[in-house]
Each structure stands twice: as structure tokens, then as C-alpha cells.
Design a protein around this motif. Sequence first.
Motif, PDB file in Angstrom:
ATOM      1  N   ILE A  76      16.324  54.364  12.927  1.00 51.57           N
ATOM      2  CA  ILE A  76      16.087  53.391  11.856  1.00 51.57           C
ATOM      3  C   ILE A  76      14.809  52.610  12.127  1.00 51.57           C
ATOM      4  CG2 ILE A  76      17.029  51.316  10.745  1.00 51.57           C
ATOM      5  CD1 ILE A  76      19.817  52.459  11.643  1.00 51.57           C
ATOM      6  N   ILE A  77      14.576  52.387  13.383  1.00 50.70           N
ATOM      7  CA  ILE A  77      13.408  51.592  13.770  1.00 50.70           C
ATOM      8  C   ILE A  77      12.537  52.399  14.714  1.00 50.70           C
ATOM      9  CG2 ILE A  77      14.584  50.514  15.743  1.00 50.70           C
ATOM     10  CD1 ILE A  77      13.137  47.920  14.893  1.00 50.70           C
ATOM     11  N   ASP A  78      11.248  52.100  14.688  1.00 56.63           N
ATOM     12  CA  ASP A  78      10.334  52.862  15.531  1.00 56.63           C
ATOM     13  C   ASP A  78       9.291  51.921  16.123  1.00 56.63           C
ATOM     14  OD1 ASP A  78       9.138  55.135  16.658  1.00 56.63           O
ATOM     15  OD2 ASP A  78       7.600  55.076  15.120  1.00 56.63           O
ATOM     16  N   PHE A  79       8.944  52.179  17.360  1.00 57.85           N
ATOM     17  CA  PHE A  79       7.893  51.402  17.998  1.00 57.85           C
ATOM     18  C   PHE A  79       6.796  52.374  18.429  1.00 57.85           C
ATOM     19  CE2 PHE A  79      11.930  49.301  19.459  1.00 57.85           C
ATOM     20  CZ  PHE A  79      11.916  48.335  18.481  1.00 57.85           C
TER      21      PHE A  79
END
Lengths: 304, 407
Positions: free
Chosen positions: B329-332
Amino acid sequence: MTREGMWELQSYKLADYSVSHPCFICHGGNNFDAELCRHCMAPMALAHQAAQLKTPPRLIAAVGSAGAGKTVYLGMLTDMLSRENNDLQVLARGAFSVQIQQITMEALANCRFPDKTPSEPDHWNWLHSQIQSKRIKRPYELMMPDLAGDALLEEINHPNSYPVIHHFLSKASGIMLLVDAAELEQGSQVQDFFATKIVSYLCELESHAKTGWPNRPIAVILSKADQCDTCFLDPLEFARKYAPSLWRQVKERLKKYQFFATGVAGACATIYGLGGQEQIPLRVEPRGIVEPFSWLTHQISKKP
Amino acid sequence: MFSRTFLDRAMLSISLATLALTYLAGKTFGFWIAAVILVAWLGLRTRQMVRQRYQASDTPQEPTPATTAPATAKKSPLHAAPVAEDTGDLIEGLLAESRYALLLRPQIVGNLTADQITRGLTLLDEEMAMIAAGDVAVQYWRAQGQPRDKSGDLAATFGFFLDRYPVTNAQFQRFVDSGAYEQSSLWDPEIWPSVEQFVDQSGESGPRFWQDGKHPAGLQKHPVVGVNWYEARAFANWVGKRLPTDAEWVKAAAWPVQSSGRRPIQRRYPWGESMERKCAHLWTHETTGTAEVDKTPGGATPDAVHQLIGNVWEWMHGNFGGADLAAGIIDFSSPMKSIRGGAFDTYFDAQAATQFQSGECVLGRKHNIGFRCAVSVADLALSDESADDQAEPTEEDLSTLPEEAAR
């Protein structure tokens, strides 16, 4: 069957309608009870408030591409300057002036950025406030709209497509030009070209050497500098390196300019959802927010 | 039993005495017999010594475990113990550098005198607070719209010690001066190629905002900043400690009260439920940077752990964005580690609460991120019981500690 009744004759209203009320931004005539100018969509409240002042309010615009961070910057700035006693203070005039501050702070407190400003001028937030500072003898009124980046681009490419932008930028005393530093550092030239276009547009709009934009103050604000820390060390050098067109344009055509670096979020992340990807702030740590505005208001206050 | 050295000396003395007596008594035959025996014995002994030396040089050294004891301790003469004076100097040096956690390890504490143990425990008491084992509710960051438990996930913590103050510039200066940036054993192998890039303004090894390998003048009592997660972890290794986990940090800051069968009752801030500006060094118009680590005594926890809230964010051991990251869902752009506590420029009070978690790139060397260290009770030889009991310190454990730590 007849029904009797009384019909109040409000003749004084007819008198009001017979007088044209000019918009403060475009000077177009409007009815006395109009909420928005029918020519440029600027709030008529500005005109009513300005009419009560002895000294006309100054105008400052925050300009930049869509997503450069204009709304966040203006919201953060007004919140910081209205919180507690400070060298520079902003006091909102009218409830509508608090709207941008409220929207921005609510969003940031929940670790998200405010929604994109719509292109329609009747949906923009305007800020009318009083500026007080120890460095200024008398407080003065200031008006700042939260312009949409898309509308600005349209106006630059097709002048007069947005009369409110055209008129506002003609009258404005100073500009805060926001450029996305994180995008610049990644090698994208879009921000460089857009900012160059704006400077070029302004200089053509009011080209007089003394009263035009060549002699009006422009604060070039490298926004989102928290994502490229080196920007804080030397904003001018950063601009020279990553935005060469803008740097050259500013250097050659403007007399009063300064580069600043600002950041609101301490760190950001990208979220993938149904609506595509979205940047979110992981925490709020304002840096370099007040300095550009302080410099600009100081420059403006020098003028009569 | 007699030692080898004693037998050698006795044998040599008897042989020389026999030679002398037989020579003086004029017993030529006896003299030559004694001389032959002495020469043969000397030859055998020399051969043995040569063999031993060759065997010692051919034996490979054992690899160093990364987590429990730092490599400096393994390398140190404490283990070899060549002469008593060197060991004593080393122990005194470690105590002077506040590396008492190394000395109090069960593997090492046997080499210390009673006085040295007492001094180590006193330092432990002065510089660290003991946090008892127990449950704590921990909130982790979740993306907007993702399901979350508002009261947090329940986690169990074992007994541990936590630094009373964030690590200061003065403390980190000792780490830099010891040449720790060149000691690969202190660093995670994955970061070895990059350690030489962790330099200050002048290109010397050290935190980002230092100059010529020295911290800024007058800031010795300020928390060290401009260090990434790996540098914080290397420092923790150097002093024989580690970075705290999220659960441990929240346990220390939120001061949970256990109630039977229910979730623990926790504080929003170490001093209570509402923000008190005088208790934490957070954003104001006047704030320009970090403050001394003992600036806000009112914000300490009941057991005197200072500045968990404000001044600088603190690196945690764990990752940031765990569940959302795994779900995609989230990416860095690069791996992120958890940070907690807020800093001098944290704008919202809610983001400086004990339960608020933020993240920072693992290599980020920010102006407002520092750290403090922790060490498990089970990793220290505070008493015989504590070394055996890994779960929770007993009353006897506590009685062996100085009064302040036990409280």
C-alpha cells in the motif's frame, strides 16, 4: 375569493441596484449584493472591505505549477504567523480568510496534504489580513489568493483566459514564486520551464522599468526542500545547478529577487490506492516558511 | 596441582644442584650422568615449546557475534588477560568512557574486582533507568483508510534499561575519537562499503554537522544529530548496548499501569495527558535548534528518563510502515526506520505524543534526529538469578541494584 396581504416596497434596494460596485481586482461593475465578481470571480467582500480602508490593501500572489505546494505554504504561513506574538503577525480579516489555514492544518494534522485547488476561480480561497510588524511603522492590509496552478498555466499560455489572474498579477506588489525543489533535484525540467514562463509572463505583463515587474520584489521559494536537504544550505547555488533557465531569467530581468528554501513535511511517503499514487507527509516540521514572506513584506513596506 | 612453570623451575634447580654436588665431591661418573640428563631434558622442553608456538599460530580465531557483545570486547585483552596491570587499565578505560554495559556482561564481569563492579553498577544507575517487564499498547503508523486499532497493538516487553538522556555530542565524541568509524566489527556488514561516506562538513568521519571530527563548540551537552540509523547502532554496539524497540520506548514513555484482564492504562505524554510546553522542547517562534539534554526536567518520566518527548526524534530498532509496506500500500524510495518522540521543530503536539510513530530513511542524517540506547536486564550480570531468568527481573535482582535503579 380574494386574499388580502401587504407587500413591502423596499425602494431603497432599488437605489442600491442602481449604483455599480466595482470589483477590487478587475474594477468591473457588480450589484451591491453580489458575492463574487461577475467578471473575474474574485470575492466582492474584498471590495467592500477595501472601501472601508483609507490606504488600499497590498496584493501578494503565490504562484507556481500545480503541486508545487502553494496551498500548503500559504496555510502553514498564516497558521505560524497567527499563532502567537512574533516579530511579524498576520490577523485575518473576515471568516473566509481563515479557510485556507483551516483546510491546510486539518489535513496536515492527519498526515495528508490538502486537496488540489480547483481551477475554477469561484472555488479559490482568498486571504485578507492585516500585517503587523515591529519593522513596519503602520500595519497594512494584505490580500493573497490561493491560485490554482492549472489556471495559472492556462493564463500564461493563453493570456486573459483567467481575467482574475491577469488583473491580480498586474496590480500585485510582490510575488512568491514556488518551485518544487524535490522535482528539480530528480532531474525534471518541468519546474524550471514553468517558473521561467511565469517570470517571463510577469515581465511582459508589466514591463515598465520602475513600476513594472522588473522592479517589483519576487521571492523564489524552493519548496519541498525537506526532501533534498542540500537545498537548505545554499538555495541560490541549488537553483543555479538545477534550474538554470530560471536562474538566468531572474538574474537578467529582475532587480529585487531572492532565493529561499522551505519545507513543511519532515519526510514523505508514497501511497498507492484506488485513486493512483499520492504523496503523504509523515510529520510536520516547518523550515524556512516565514523568511520569504518576511523579506517580501519588508520590500513592499518600503514602497509608498 | 603444580603448574608447569613450577615443575620446570624445580627440575632445573635439582639438576643444577646435582651437577654442583657431584663436581665438588669428585664423582666424575655421577657428574656426567647428571649433565646428560639435564641436556636431554632441556632439549625435550625446547621442542615442546616450539611445537606449542606453531600450533597457536595455525589455530583460526572464532567469529565475533554481532549482537550480544561488541567486537571491541572480544578483541580486548580482557579475554586474553596477559598481565593483570593491562586488564586493570582497560577496565578503568572502559569505565571512564561509560562503557560499563560491556563490563557488566556475564562473560566479562568475572574479571572485575568488587570495587569495579560497584562502580559499573553505579554508572548504570546514574545513566540508565530500569523499566520493568510488562505489557504495553503500541500504535504503529498506518496509511489513511487502513484499519487500525486506535488503542494500539498489545506487546510484551522484558525488563530492560534505557538511557536517561539522549546520547550527547560529548559521548559521541569519545566514540569518534576511539576510531570506531574504522572498526568494521562495530558496523553491520551490509553498510561496510558506505561507512567511509559518513563524514562531517570537513570530510572527516563523524556526524554530518560536525567540523574536523569535532562537535560544534559549546554543544557538548546537546544531543548528537546528523547521524543515521547505522551510526546510532554502531555507537550502541560500542558501548555494549542496543537501540530500543518501539514497544520498549513506549513502555518507558507512556508508563502503562497494568490492570488485570484489561488493556494497560497509558499516558499520552510522560508527565500526563495534556501537553505542557515547559515540559518539552518543541516548536515555537523562538526555537532555533536543539537544547541541552537536561533542559526540561519537568518532562521526565516518573523514573527520571528525560526528553523522551521533544528536542530530537529518536531512532528505534524497528522498521517503519511494517504492515502497509508488506501489503504494497505504501512505498518508500529507500528503507525507513521508526522514529519517535518529536523534535524541537515538531509543529503539532499530537505528533510528539508517546504513541505517534514517524519514519526516516535508514541513511538519513537529519538535523533533528538523535537516539538513546537500551540494554536488556537479561544481558547484564546484575546477579546470578538475573543471568538465568530471561523473562522478568525478580525481587532479588532488584535488591542487587543500587536504590535508584530499583525504584
